[in-house]
Design a protein around this motif. Structure first.
Motif, PDB file in Angstrom:
ATOM      1  N   VAL A  21      -1.036  -6.075  -6.323  1.00 25.49           N
ATOM      2  CA  VAL A  21      -1.072  -4.183  -6.114  1.00 25.49           C
ATOM      3  C   VAL A  21       0.532  -3.817  -6.352  1.00 25.49           C
ATOM      4  O   VAL A  21       0.804  -2.647  -6.498  1.00 25.49           O
ATOM      5  CB  VAL A  21      -1.600  -4.469  -4.876  1.00 25.49           C
ATOM      6  N   TYR A  24       0.990  -2.837  -9.438  1.00 30.00           N
ATOM      7  CA  TYR A  24       0.488  -1.193 -10.174  1.00 30.00           C
ATOM      8  C   TYR A  24       1.696   0.223  -9.250  1.00 30.00           C
ATOM      9  O   TYR A  24       1.074   0.468  -9.811  1.00 30.00           O
ATOM     10  CB  TYR A  24      -0.798  -1.789  -9.335  1.00 30.00           C
ATOM     11  N   VAL A  25       1.426  -0.121  -7.942  1.00 32.03           N
ATOM     12  CA  VAL A  25       2.576   0.513  -7.257  1.00 32.03           C
ATOM     13  C   VAL A  25       3.668   1.297  -8.119  1.00 32.03           C
ATOM     14  O   VAL A  25       3.912   1.808  -8.387  1.00 32.03           O
ATOM     15  CB  VAL A  25       2.270   0.730  -5.870  1.00 32.03           C
ATOM     16  N   CYS A  35      -2.144   3.547  -1.453  1.00 33.95           N
ATOM     17  CA  CYS A  35      -2.517   3.098  -2.340  1.00 33.95           C
ATOM     18  C   CYS A  35      -4.296   2.197  -1.449  1.00 33.95           C
ATOM     19  O   CYS A  35      -4.039   1.634  -0.350  1.00 33.95           O
ATOM     20  CB  CYS A  35      -1.283   1.541  -2.164  1.00 33.95           C
ATOM     21  N   TYR A  98       2.389   3.783   1.236  1.00 36.01           N
ATOM     22  CA  TYR A  98       3.873   3.208  -0.089  1.00 36.01           C
ATOM     23  C   TYR A  98       5.093   4.269  -0.280  1.00 36.01           C
ATOM     24  O   TYR A  98       4.615   5.662  -0.087  1.00 36.01           O
ATOM     25  CB  TYR A  98       3.069   2.663  -1.151  1.00 36.01           C
ATOM     26  N   LEU A 103       4.576  -0.772  -1.192  1.00 37.88           N
ATOM     27  CA  LEU A 103       4.119  -0.923   0.270  1.00 37.88           C
ATOM     28  C   LEU A 103       4.932  -1.092   1.678  1.00 37.88           C
ATOM     29  O   LEU A 103       5.928  -1.999   1.872  1.00 37.88           O
ATOM     30  CB  LEU A 103       3.535  -1.911  -0.031  1.00 37.88           C
ATOM     31  N   ILE A 126      -8.004  -0.718  -7.834  1.00 37.06           N
ATOM     32  CA  ILE A 126      -6.982  -0.126  -6.938  1.00 37.06           C
ATOM     33  C   ILE A 126      -6.795   1.439  -7.761  1.00 37.06           C
ATOM     34  O   ILE A 126      -7.064   1.741  -8.987  1.00 37.06           O
ATOM     35  CB  ILE A 126      -6.112  -1.118  -7.178  1.00 37.06           C
ATOM     36  N   SER A 127      -6.087   2.501  -6.589  1.00 33.23           N
ATOM     37  CA  SER A 127      -6.229   3.564  -7.180  1.00 33.23           C
ATOM     38  C   SER A 127      -5.348   4.231  -6.182  1.00 33.23           C
ATOM     39  O   SER A 127      -4.763   4.007  -4.903  1.00 33.23           O
ATOM     40  CB  SER A 127      -7.217   4.733  -6.992  1.00 33.23           C
ATOM     41  N   CYS A 128      -3.648   4.621  -6.704  1.00 33.54           N
ATOM     42  CA  CYS A 128      -2.993   5.259  -6.114  1.00 33.54           C
ATOM     43  C   CYS A 128      -2.630   6.875  -5.499  1.00 33.54           C
ATOM     44  O   CYS A 128      -3.001   7.473  -7.013  1.00 33.54           O
ATOM     45  CB  CYS A 128      -1.497   4.624  -5.875  1.00 33.54           C
TER      46      CYS A 128
END
Length: 129
Positions: A21, A24-25, A35, A98, A103, A126-128
């Motif tokens: 995660v 990804y961020v 996130c 984040y 995060l 996962i979506s931010c």
């Protein structure tokens, strides 16, 4: 959005997905935001936890001890009902803020998938923003 595939190996298992995660961020377009994670399954869940040695097993043991020994009415397998109940109690989603592409987790907080009916292949969206 990213789909993360997780393979579990045990009936009850905690899988740490924090690093994935975080990656990804860090690769995202926003420096700050939220996130969001979601599991589209009814026998696993997602949450945060302390993962000092043994705490994953303590968590799983405590979960199983929460539910009383009932005559469950789940139509295709009554022994499977506790897996559904426990995953609902924990929940299928998590939102973590984040900033600076990091995060905002507590020092001991890890993002974990809680498997309650493994071994299985699970997906986490996962979506931010």
């Amino acid at each position: 959005m990213k789909t993360l595939t997780i393979h579990t190996r045990k009936k009850d298992e905690i899988k740490d997905i924090t690093e994935t995660v975080e990656e990804y961020v860090q690769q995202g377009k926003n420096d700050s935001g939220l996130c969001m994670l979601f599991v589209a399954h009814t026998t696993c869940a997602i949450t945060t936890a302390d993962l000092d040695p043994g705490t994953d097993l303590d968590f799983l043991d405590a979960l199983r001890a929460i539910l009383p020994d009932l005559n469950y009415r789940h139509p295709h397998d009554p022994e499977h009902a506790p897996d559904h109940i426990l995953s609902s109690l924990i929940g299928p989603s998590l939102v973590i803020p984040y900033t600076n592409r990091r995060l905002l987790l507590g020092i001991w907080q890890r993002i974990v998938l809680v498997e309650l009916d493994g071994p299985r292949q699970r997906t986490v969206q996962i979506s931010c923003l």
